[in-house]
Design a protein around this motif. Structure first.
Motif, PDB file in Angstrom:
ATOM      1  N   ALA A   6       0.827  -1.205   0.000  1.00 43.85           N
ATOM      2  CA  ALA A   6       0.000   0.000   0.000  1.00 43.85           C
ATOM      3  C   ALA A   6       0.860   1.253   0.000  1.00 43.85           C
ATOM      4  CB  ALA A   6      -0.934   0.002   1.211  1.00 43.85           C
ATOM      5  N   ALA A   7       1.955   1.232   0.756  1.00 44.73           N
ATOM      6  CA  ALA A   7       2.828   2.404   0.834  1.00 44.73           C
ATOM      7  C   ALA A   7       3.487   2.693  -0.506  1.00 44.73           C
ATOM      8  CB  ALA A   7       3.885   2.198   1.916  1.00 44.73           C
ATOM      9  N   THR A   8       3.885   1.630  -1.233  1.00 47.92           N
ATOM     10  CA  THR A   8       4.540   1.852  -2.520  1.00 47.92           C
ATOM     11  C   THR A   8       3.562   2.347  -3.573  1.00 47.92           C
ATOM     12  OG1 THR A   8       4.201  -0.448  -3.225  1.00 47.92           O
ATOM     13  CG2 THR A   8       6.249   0.061  -2.041  1.00 47.92           C
ATOM     14  N   GLU A   9       2.265   2.253  -3.308  1.00 49.48           N
ATOM     15  CA  GLU A   9       1.256   2.683  -4.262  1.00 49.48           C
ATOM     16  C   GLU A   9       0.533   3.948  -3.794  1.00 49.48           C
ATOM     17  OE1 GLU A   9      -1.250  -0.687  -4.879  1.00 49.48           O
ATOM     18  OE2 GLU A   9       0.308  -1.819  -5.948  1.00 49.48           O
ATOM     19  N   SER A  10       1.198   4.736  -2.955  1.00 48.49           N
ATOM     20  CA  SER A  10       0.595   5.965  -2.434  1.00 48.49           C
ATOM     21  C   SER A  10       1.673   7.026  -2.250  1.00 48.49           C
ATOM     22  CB  SER A  10      -0.104   5.695  -1.090  1.00 48.49           C
ATOM     23  OG  SER A  10       0.852   5.316  -0.119  1.00 48.49           O
TER      24      SER A  10
END
Length: 268
Positions: A6-10
């Motif tokens: 999720a962090a890599t996509e935000s």
């Protein structure tokens, strides 16, 4: 989806109620060790909308938001505090302050207005932009560095000219990992891109960062695309203005203004 994915996509990860950590996707264009203001502006808007949504009697729409950039936006943990400056049932003024390393770096004020049915008298300039779906993407990262610019899909309506461009912008990334973002915050998170799509002089020779951003909206945005019909003016004494008519897939929805500090790069 796990937390790491999720962090890599935000653009941001939430640390607690008021603190956020930027991901590399938030990296700036003038300095890749700073945050690009576009996603940070969206994050501030997200915090303001959460502040409003926490009230059971909330029936207000964010209609104008102005940001003053007070200092360096280091690519580091930030804290956002929101308070009500002028409470009201039909008109309310909110203020948000962003702090990095305990220093205020952004101050934003938002006017929120009551929801009223004015569909019968709604009207104004039309002039919808051509759909982004049939347009080619522009490699904006060939002109600008940074994680944010690399993350966006920019589709010009026509080839950009010095000081003039019309383009659609979108991103596949979320604003805050694992959180749903409202349409206004998602839209605002792309508006500051305007100052980079219609460059009047090459950024390798001249600096022209904006020190503010003011957005007026006459309706809520729709869809995933932010449309920017942008003109850039440089004055003779180091000031400039980036002016943008804001669009979505349904047509014009507001305006954005940015004041620029224009100066040559040392050694250029």
């Amino acid at each position: 989806m796990n937390t790491a994915t999720a962090a890599t996509e935000s653009y941001y990860e939430r640390i607690d109620e008021h603190r956020y950590k930027p991901t590399p996707h938030a990296g700036g264009a003038w300095d890749t060790d700073e945050q690009h203001f576009s996603p940070l502006g969206g994050l501030v808007t997200h915090a303001i909308e959460r502040h409003l949504a926490a009230r059971p009697d909330h029936d207000l729409l964010l209609s104008r938001i102005s940001f003053d950039i007070l200092g360096r936006l280091a690519l580091d943990e930030c804290e956002i505090q929101v308070e009500t400056v002028r409470p009201g049932r039909t008109i309310e003024l909110l203020e948000a302050v962003v702090r990095i390393a305990d220093r205020p770096v952004v101050r934003a004020r938002a006017w929120c207005l009551a929801t009223v049915d004015t569909a019968a008298i709604a009207g104004g300039p039309d002039g919808r932009l051509p759909s982004p779906e049939g347009l080619d993407s522009w490699r904006m990262r060939d002109l600008w560095p940074g994680g944010f610019i690399a993350s966006v899909d920019v589709r010009p309506v026509m080839p950009p000219q010095p000081g003039r461009a019309t383009a659609w912008v979108t991103t596949p990334l979320g604003l805050v990992a694992g959180e749903e973002t409202g349409p206004v915050a998602s839209y605002v998170s792309l508006v500051d891109t305007a100052n980079g799509i219609a460059v009047r002089q090459p950024p390798t020779a001249w600096m022209f960062p904006n020190v503010d951003l003011t957005i007026h909206l006459h309706r809520r945005p729709e869809g995933r695309w932010t449309g920017l019909d942008t003109s850039v003016t440089f004055g003779p004494t180091g000031q400039g203005v980036t002016s943008t008519v804001l669009h979505d897939i349904a047509g014009p929805l507001g305006h954005a203004e940015q004041i620029l500090t224009v100066r040559p790069l040392p050694g250029a």
